[in-house]
Design a protein around this motif. Structure first.
Motif, PDB file in Angstrom:
ATOM      1  N   ASP A   1       6.828  12.343  -9.955  1.00  0.00           N
ATOM      2  CA  ASP A   1       6.999  13.760 -10.263  1.00  0.00           C
ATOM      3  C   ASP A   1       7.191  14.001 -11.753  1.00  0.00           C
ATOM      4  O   ASP A   1       6.679  14.986 -12.308  1.00  0.00           O
ATOM      5  CB  ASP A   1       8.206  14.310  -9.497  1.00  0.00           C
ATOM      6  N   LYS A   2       7.911  13.113 -12.418  1.00  0.00           N
ATOM      7  CA  LYS A   2       8.213  13.288 -13.835  1.00  0.00           C
ATOM      8  C   LYS A   2       6.998  13.013 -14.717  1.00  0.00           C
ATOM      9  O   LYS A   2       6.739  13.737 -15.684  1.00  0.00           O
ATOM     10  CB  LYS A   2       9.358  12.355 -14.225  1.00  0.00           C
ATOM     11  N   ASP A   3       6.248  11.960 -14.367  1.00  0.00           N
ATOM     12  CA  ASP A   3       5.173  11.515 -15.260  1.00  0.00           C
ATOM     13  C   ASP A   3       3.822  12.155 -14.986  1.00  0.00           C
ATOM     14  O   ASP A   3       2.954  12.169 -15.860  1.00  0.00           O
ATOM     15  CB  ASP A   3       5.018   9.999 -15.182  1.00  0.00           C
ATOM     16  N   LEU A   4       3.626  12.678 -13.763  1.00  0.00           N
ATOM     17  CA  LEU A   4       2.291  13.160 -13.412  1.00  0.00           C
ATOM     18  C   LEU A   4       1.795  14.236 -14.361  1.00  0.00           C
ATOM     19  O   LEU A   4       0.620  14.234 -14.754  1.00  0.00           O
ATOM     20  CB  LEU A   4       2.293  13.687 -11.972  1.00  0.00           C
ATOM     21  N   ASN A   5       2.681  15.158 -14.747  1.00  0.00           N
ATOM     22  CA  ASN A   5       2.252  16.269 -15.603  1.00  0.00           C
ATOM     23  C   ASN A   5       2.938  16.260 -16.974  1.00  0.00           C
ATOM     24  O   ASN A   5       2.986  17.282 -17.639  1.00  0.00           O
ATOM     25  CB  ASN A   5       2.534  17.591 -14.901  1.00  0.00           C
ATOM     26  N   ARG A   6       3.446  15.099 -17.368  1.00  0.00           N
ATOM     27  CA  ARG A   6       4.216  15.071 -18.612  1.00  0.00           C
ATOM     28  C   ARG A   6       3.352  15.331 -19.845  1.00  0.00           C
ATOM     29  O   ARG A   6       3.860  15.770 -20.885  1.00  0.00           O
ATOM     30  CB  ARG A   6       4.927  13.729 -18.768  1.00  0.00           C
TER      31      ARG A   6
ATOM     32  N   ALA B   1      -2.201   9.131 -14.145  1.00  0.00           N
ATOM     33  CA  ALA B   1      -2.525   8.717 -12.778  1.00  0.00           C
ATOM     34  C   ALA B   1      -1.995   7.305 -12.531  1.00  0.00           C
ATOM     35  O   ALA B   1      -2.068   6.443 -13.411  1.00  0.00           O
ATOM     36  CB  ALA B   1      -4.028   8.758 -12.545  1.00  0.00           C
ATOM     37  N   PHE B   2      -1.451   7.105 -11.329  1.00  0.00           N
ATOM     38  CA  PHE B   2      -1.005   5.780 -10.886  1.00  0.00           C
ATOM     39  C   PHE B   2      -2.021   5.234  -9.888  1.00  0.00           C
ATOM     40  O   PHE B   2      -2.636   5.985  -9.134  1.00  0.00           O
ATOM     41  CB  PHE B   2       0.360   5.875 -10.203  1.00  0.00           C
TER      42      PHE B   2
ATOM     43  N   GLN C   1      11.213   6.087  -7.044  1.00  0.00           N
ATOM     44  CA  GLN C   1       9.777   5.959  -7.274  1.00  0.00           C
ATOM     45  C   GLN C   1       9.092   7.321  -7.215  1.00  0.00           C
ATOM     46  O   GLN C   1       8.223   7.637  -8.044  1.00  0.00           O
ATOM     47  CB  GLN C   1       9.165   5.003  -6.246  1.00  0.00           C
ATOM     48  N   THR C   2       9.468   8.136  -6.240  1.00  0.00           N
ATOM     49  CA  THR C   2       8.911   9.487  -6.156  1.00  0.00           C
ATOM     50  C   THR C   2       9.244  10.277  -7.416  1.00  0.00           C
ATOM     51  O   THR C   2       8.413  11.037  -7.931  1.00  0.00           O
ATOM     52  CB  THR C   2       9.459  10.215  -4.921  1.00  0.00           C
ATOM     53  N   GLY C   3      10.463  10.098  -7.929  1.00  0.00           N
ATOM     54  CA  GLY C   3      10.860  10.792  -9.146  1.00  0.00           C
ATOM     55  C   GLY C   3      10.023  10.396 -10.336  1.00  0.00           C
ATOM     56  O   GLY C   3       9.717  11.233 -11.203  1.00  0.00           O
ATOM     57  N   ILE C   4       9.634   9.123 -10.408  1.00  0.00           N
ATOM     58  CA  ILE C   4       8.758   8.677 -11.501  1.00  0.00           C
ATOM     59  C   ILE C   4       7.423   9.393 -11.402  1.00  0.00           C
ATOM     60  O   ILE C   4       6.867   9.858 -12.409  1.00  0.00           O
ATOM     61  CB  ILE C   4       8.582   7.153 -11.445  1.00  0.00           C
TER      62      ILE C   4
ATOM     63  N   THR D   1       0.828  -1.203   0.000  1.00  0.00           N
ATOM     64  CA  THR D   1       0.000   0.000   0.000  1.00  0.00           C
ATOM     65  C   THR D   1       0.860   1.249   0.000  1.00  0.00           C
ATOM     66  O   THR D   1       0.597   2.218  -0.722  1.00  0.00           O
ATOM     67  CB  THR D   1      -0.925  -0.008   1.236  1.00  0.00           C
ATOM     68  N   GLY D   2       1.919   1.238   0.811  1.00  0.00           N
ATOM     69  CA  GLY D   2       2.808   2.392   0.873  1.00  0.00           C
ATOM     70  C   GLY D   2       3.536   2.639  -0.431  1.00  0.00           C
ATOM     71  O   GLY D   2       3.689   3.796  -0.863  1.00  0.00           O
ATOM     72  N   ILE D   3       3.982   1.573  -1.088  1.00  0.00           N
ATOM     73  CA  ILE D   3       4.690   1.729  -2.359  1.00  0.00           C
ATOM     74  C   ILE D   3       3.763   2.290  -3.423  1.00  0.00           C
ATOM     75  O   ILE D   3       4.143   3.180  -4.199  1.00  0.00           O
ATOM     76  CB  ILE D   3       5.294   0.382  -2.795  1.00  0.00           C
ATOM     77  N   THR D   4       2.551   1.798  -3.466  1.00  0.00           N
ATOM     78  CA  THR D   4       1.585   2.333  -4.435  1.00  0.00           C
ATOM     79  C   THR D   4       1.345   3.813  -4.205  1.00  0.00           C
ATOM     80  O   THR D   4       1.217   4.602  -5.147  1.00  0.00           O
ATOM     81  CB  THR D   4       0.258   1.562  -4.360  1.00  0.00           C
ATOM     82  N   ASP D   5       1.308   4.216  -2.936  1.00  0.00           N
ATOM     83  CA  ASP D   5       1.108   5.628  -2.621  1.00  0.00           C
ATOM     84  C   ASP D   5       2.301   6.464  -3.075  1.00  0.00           C
ATOM     85  O   ASP D   5       2.128   7.611  -3.511  1.00  0.00           O
ATOM     86  CB  ASP D   5       0.889   5.805  -1.117  1.00  0.00           C
ATOM     87  N   ILE D   6       3.507   5.912  -2.986  1.00  0.00           N
ATOM     88  CA  ILE D   6       4.679   6.651  -3.465  1.00  0.00           C
ATOM     89  C   ILE D   6       4.547   6.936  -4.952  1.00  0.00           C
ATOM     90  O   ILE D   6       4.811   8.058  -5.416  1.00  0.00           O
ATOM     91  CB  ILE D   6       5.970   5.864  -3.171  1.00  0.00           C
ATOM     92  N   PHE D   7       4.109   5.943  -5.722  1.00  0.00           N
ATOM     93  CA  PHE D   7       3.893   6.171  -7.151  1.00  0.00           C
ATOM     94  C   PHE D   7       2.738   7.140  -7.382  1.00  0.00           C
ATOM     95  O   PHE D   7       2.814   8.024  -8.236  1.00  0.00           O
ATOM     96  CB  PHE D   7       3.597   4.841  -7.858  1.00  0.00           C
ATOM     97  N   ALA D   8       1.651   6.980  -6.620  1.00  0.00           N
ATOM     98  CA  ALA D   8       0.428   7.739  -6.893  1.00  0.00           C
ATOM     99  C   ALA D   8       0.489   9.177  -6.422  1.00  0.00           C
ATOM    100  O   ALA D   8      -0.011  10.091  -7.100  1.00  0.00           O
ATOM    101  CB  ALA D   8      -0.773   7.038  -6.253  1.00  0.00           C
ATOM    102  N   THR D   9       1.094   9.425  -5.258  1.00  0.00           N
ATOM    103  CA  THR D   9       1.080  10.779  -4.687  1.00  0.00           C
ATOM    104  C   THR D   9       2.478  11.322  -4.413  1.00  0.00           C
ATOM    105  O   THR D   9       2.603  12.445  -3.921  1.00  0.00           O
ATOM    106  CB  THR D   9       0.285  10.813  -3.368  1.00  0.00           C
TER     107      THR D   9
END
Length: 356
Positions: free
Chosen positions: A242-247, A255-256, A237-240, A210-218
């Protein structure tokens, strides 16, 4: 895809007379062959059954031979994307990831593919973590392995299957992190710990998923921050995110989200500090939704699933292997490393665009 008898003792009863062939509640007088008087003064006492003994999952040499065999077969299978052959040495989430890689390859013409480079695990430097198990308990072991000629290190898991064969089921990369300090007994064997929170609430792979999914999602704003302390792996994972959310900018949104994860078996090893290392898999999706007037045509990564039909949205499904250290049962986890592979892609076809 790594590039990366019980013995039943039979008592033979020899009778001294025909009458003794039939065993009854009374004893037999060996001198006459006639039933002897029943003895009422003594009663046989049953001996307590011995306690089951925990034994190693397998011996060290057998484990090293499995690692060598895996490297050999993996290379043979990868050279021709042979899923059937790979299925003899891989299973569960790792096999799903490898098959996803083979599927992805099929979307690229052979002439455009990079030549396959064989590789192997360096058995000479392997760190084996072999737990002991009670009879009837599923058997597995872990190993810290480096690819020959590189510093590329993984913490892999082999599990014994129902047919008694051994197959690799997880192989998370360690992202440059050192191997954790696994506790070993005087004979050099590790201690397996429950990784589902049933014995120690803090050692719960489901919570970590659950925590890992949240890192990708938020970016880890919620359960990611609650369950994990930052490490190079979690920052990646956080970088992914940040990079993809608004690409896509004004062209759409990304959205993840968590996805159905069918590989819920997790593995835990006791560490020297009283904590545990958990090895498990998770599944998440990444969905790109295009704004009106825009459409997406699959690139090489998703072409095998989507073809060249334009889409208004695409959902990619990733299966990942994860390794996390929990220093103590009450401490936050540290993501040691992970690896993901695209295993599916889908999305609604776009309506034909009008041409002026």
């Amino acid at each position: 895809m790594e590039q990366f008898i019980s013995r039943i003792t039979r008592l033979t009863l020899t009778a001294t007379a025909t009458a003794c062939l039939a065993l009854t509640a009374s004893a037999c007088d060996s001198s006459t062959g006639a039933p002897a008087p029943a003895h009422t003064s003594t009663r046989a006492s049953a001996k307590p059954s011995p306690r089951p003994t925990a034994t190693p999952a397998l011996d060290r040499q057998a484990a090293l031979n499995l690692i060598r065999h895996y490297s050999q077969v993996n290379n043979q299978a990868n050279a021709r994307d042979d899923a059937r052959l790979l299925d003899t040495v891989e299973n569960d989430a790792l096999f799903a990831m490898s098959v996803g890689g083979y599927k992805q390859d099929s979307g690229t013409p052979a002439k455009d593919r990079k030549p396959y480079k064989p590789w192997s695990y360096d058995v000479a430097t392997a760190r084996l973590y072999i737990p002991t198990f009670l009879p009837g308990t599923p058997r597995w072991f872990a190993a810290g392995l480096t690819q020959t000629g590189t510093r590329h290190q993984s913490l892999v898991v082999f599990a014994q299957q129902s047919d008694r064969s051994w197959q690799m089921v997880l192989a998370p990369d360690l992202d440059g992190m050192p191997l954790p300090d696994i506790a070993l007994d005087a004979q050099g064997y590790a201690t397996a710990v429950a990784a589902d929170g049933s014995a120690t609430p803090g050692f719960d792979a489901g919570k970590l998923r659950t925590g890992i999914t949240d890192i990708f999602a938020t970016g880890g704003k919620n359960s990611g921050a609650q369950f994990f302390t930052p490490t190079p792996a979690s920052k990646r994972q956080t970088g992914i995110h940040d990079k993809d959310l608004n690409r896509l900018g004004k062209k759409g949104t990304t959205a993840f989200a968590a996805a159905n994860n069918v590989w819920n078996t997790a593995y835990g090893l006791k560490t020297t500090g009283g904590g545990a290392v958990l090895l498990f898999a998770h599944t998440h999706t990444q969905t790109d939704t295009l704004a009106p007037g825009w459409q997406l045509t699959a690139g090489p990564e998703t072409r095998a699933w989507l073809g060249r039909t334009p889409r208004t949205a695409v959902t990619d499904t990733f299966v990942c292997n994860d390794a996390a250290l929990i220093p103590t049962p009450t401490a936050k986890a540290q993501l040691l490393g992970y690896g993901c592979e695209l295993t599916a892609a889908d999305g609604p076809p776009a309506a034909p665009m009008m041409r002026m």
